[in-house]
Design a protein around this motif. Structure first.
Motif, PDB file in Angstrom:
ATOM      1  N   THR A  97     -10.678  23.016 -26.936  1.00 17.48           N
ATOM      2  CA  THR A  97     -11.908  23.628 -26.413  1.00 17.48           C
ATOM      3  C   THR A  97     -12.951  22.566 -26.049  1.00 17.48           C
ATOM      4  OG1 THR A  97     -12.771  23.875 -28.660  1.00 17.48           O
ATOM      5  CG2 THR A  97     -11.639  25.779 -27.710  1.00 17.48           C
ATOM      6  N   ALA A  98     -13.562  22.772 -24.888  1.00 17.70           N
ATOM      7  CA  ALA A  98     -14.675  21.917 -24.417  1.00 17.70           C
ATOM      8  C   ALA A  98     -15.270  22.614 -23.193  1.00 17.70           C
ATOM      9  CB  ALA A  98     -14.189  20.524 -24.035  1.00 17.70           C
ATOM     10  N   GLY A  99     -16.465  22.233 -22.825  1.00 19.08           N
ATOM     11  CA  GLY A  99     -17.056  22.697 -21.569  1.00 19.08           C
ATOM     12  C   GLY A  99     -17.303  24.190 -21.526  1.00 19.08           C
ATOM     13  N   SER A 100     -16.981  24.787 -20.376  1.00 15.36           N
ATOM     14  CA  SER A 100     -17.423  26.170 -20.119  1.00 15.36           C
ATOM     15  C   SER A 100     -16.796  27.189 -21.063  1.00 15.36           C
ATOM     16  CB  SER A 100     -17.163  26.548 -18.663  1.00 15.36           C
ATOM     17  OG  SER A 100     -15.784  26.736 -18.413  1.00 15.36           O
ATOM     18  N   ILE A 101     -15.608  26.916 -21.583  1.00 15.25           N
ATOM     19  CA  ILE A 101     -14.991  27.929 -22.464  1.00 15.25           C
ATOM     20  C   ILE A 101     -15.802  28.042 -23.764  1.00 15.25           C
ATOM     21  CG2 ILE A 101     -13.293  26.482 -23.721  1.00 15.25           C
ATOM     22  CD1 ILE A 101     -11.295  28.850 -23.278  1.00 15.25           C
ATOM     23  N   CYS A 102     -16.411  26.936 -24.177  1.00 17.73           N
ATOM     24  CA  CYS A 102     -17.237  26.971 -25.393  1.00 17.73           C
ATOM     25  C   CYS A 102     -18.480  27.828 -25.151  1.00 17.73           C
ATOM     26  CB  CYS A 102     -17.645  25.559 -25.809  1.00 17.73           C
ATOM     27  SG  CYS A 102     -16.238  24.530 -26.253  1.00 17.73           S
ATOM     28  N   ARG A 103     -19.088  27.629 -23.969  1.00 13.27           N
ATOM     29  CA  ARG A 103     -20.293  28.405 -23.641  1.00 13.27           C
ATOM     30  C   ARG A 103     -19.961  29.881 -23.455  1.00 13.27           C
ATOM     31  NH1 ARG A 103     -20.848  23.797 -20.332  1.00 13.27           N
ATOM     32  NH2 ARG A 103     -20.274  24.893 -18.436  1.00 13.27           N
ATOM     33  N   ARG A 104     -18.856  30.158 -22.747  1.00 13.71           N
ATOM     34  CA  ARG A 104     -18.520  31.550 -22.429  1.00 13.71           C
ATOM     35  C   ARG A 104     -18.092  32.339 -23.653  1.00 13.71           C
ATOM     36  NH1 ARG A 104     -13.950  31.225 -19.526  1.00 13.71           N
ATOM     37  NH2 ARG A 104     -14.189  29.048 -18.989  1.00 13.71           N
ATOM     38  N   LEU A 105     -17.306  31.709 -24.520  1.00 14.95           N
ATOM     39  CA  LEU A 105     -16.703  32.454 -25.631  1.00 14.95           C
ATOM     40  C   LEU A 105     -17.337  32.119 -26.976  1.00 14.95           C
ATOM     41  CD1 LEU A 105     -12.918  32.286 -24.577  1.00 14.95           C
ATOM     42  CD2 LEU A 105     -14.644  33.963 -23.941  1.00 14.95           C
TER      43      LEU A 105
END
Ligand code: ADP
Ligand code: UDP
Length: 238
Positions: A97-105
């Protein structure tokens, strides 16, 4: 082969026609951008480093049986590639996990993802490259079902090859983005594979060695790209 007009000027590369309708020249500029083009800077040597890095990776992928657009290195900052009809789609695989998946989920950075996960994004900066799914791709005609299957299969095949390559150099392939196009009816890997479009961390220290250094203002961007290249055997000097 002669270089003709500039057909397209992207954020980091310029695309030139040639007198061979099947071939293009990609010119890797020193421009670096992030946040859909909102942050832009020039980084000295970047075009040369990414051009040679990309050539090295594309050749490794070809050796592993993955069809790529790469033809040859033309100069320090230019490569000859097959002229593809690009799908307006970005294929992303994530191992950690890194980047947008961290923000989205709402997931913290650095968690292993098992099995690795896959996401599609629409390539449209004005919309901020929104996430899309296979139904969207069918309904809006961005690619045919058989081509979508092939893109998924090739994107995961790239993961097997490159995870191992970077691990040998003591690095973790966290995630990456690929773009594909059609060449004479075949799905072919296009665009580039460089630290601009992937995340790579040192295996032991988890130091970021990719474009997050630019996004997060960590400095030493090109030095990190070169270090990655040296660790996997890219030759930057002639
Ligand atoms: P961006 O479009 O994100 O600003 P670049 O600056 O890297 O990105 O521009 C390169 C452009 O060339 C991209 O739009 C990419 O889809 C396109 N492209 C890459 N490889 C090929 C190819 N083999 N044939 C046709 N177009 C390509
Ligand atoms: N990526 C890219 N171009 C884009 C969007 C993402 O090359 O337009 C790459 C990015 O460098 C990372 C992976 O795709 O390696 C996943 O990006 P993410 O969705 O996390 O977006 P980000 O937070 O990087 O904007």
């Amino acid at each position: 082969m002669n270089k003709l007009d500039e057909l397209f000027r992207g954020k980091a590369k310029s695309v030139y026609a040639t007198d061979d309708a099947d071939k293009l020249i990609l010119f890797f500029r020193d421009d670096t951008s992030a946040f859909d083009g909102k942050k832009i800077e020039q980084l000295s040597r970047k075009g040369m480093v990414n051009n040679k890095f990309n050539a090295f990776i594309m050749q490794k992928l070809e050796e592993a049986g993955i069809n790529t657009h790469f033809d040859s290195l033309l100069s320090e900052q230019e490569s000859v590639v097959k002229h593809l009809e690009m799908f307006p789609i970005e294929c992303v695989v994530r191992n950690i996990t890194a980047g947008s998946i961290c923000r989205r989920l709402g997931i913290e950075e650095g968690k292993d993802i098992n099995p690795p996960t896959f996401e599609f994004f629409l390539k449209d900066d004005s919309l901020g490259d929104p996430m899309i799914n296979e139904f969207h791709i069918q309904s809006f005609g961005w690619a045919e079902a058989e081509h979508v299957e092939k893109m998924k299969q090739l994107t995961f095949a790239v993961n097997d090859v490159l995870k191992a390559l970077f691990l040998e150099g003591g690095m973790l392939l966290v995630d990456y983005k690929l773009e594909f196009g059609l060449f004479k009816g075949e799905v072919v890997l296009g665009d580039e594979f460089t630290p601009d479009g992937c995340r790579l961390w040192d295996k032991e220290t988890r130091k970021k060695l990719d474009k997050d250094r630019f996004r997060q203002g960590l400095g030493g961007v090109i030095e990190a790209y070169e270090e990655v290249g040296h660790r996997i055997g890219v030759k930057f000097e002639d």
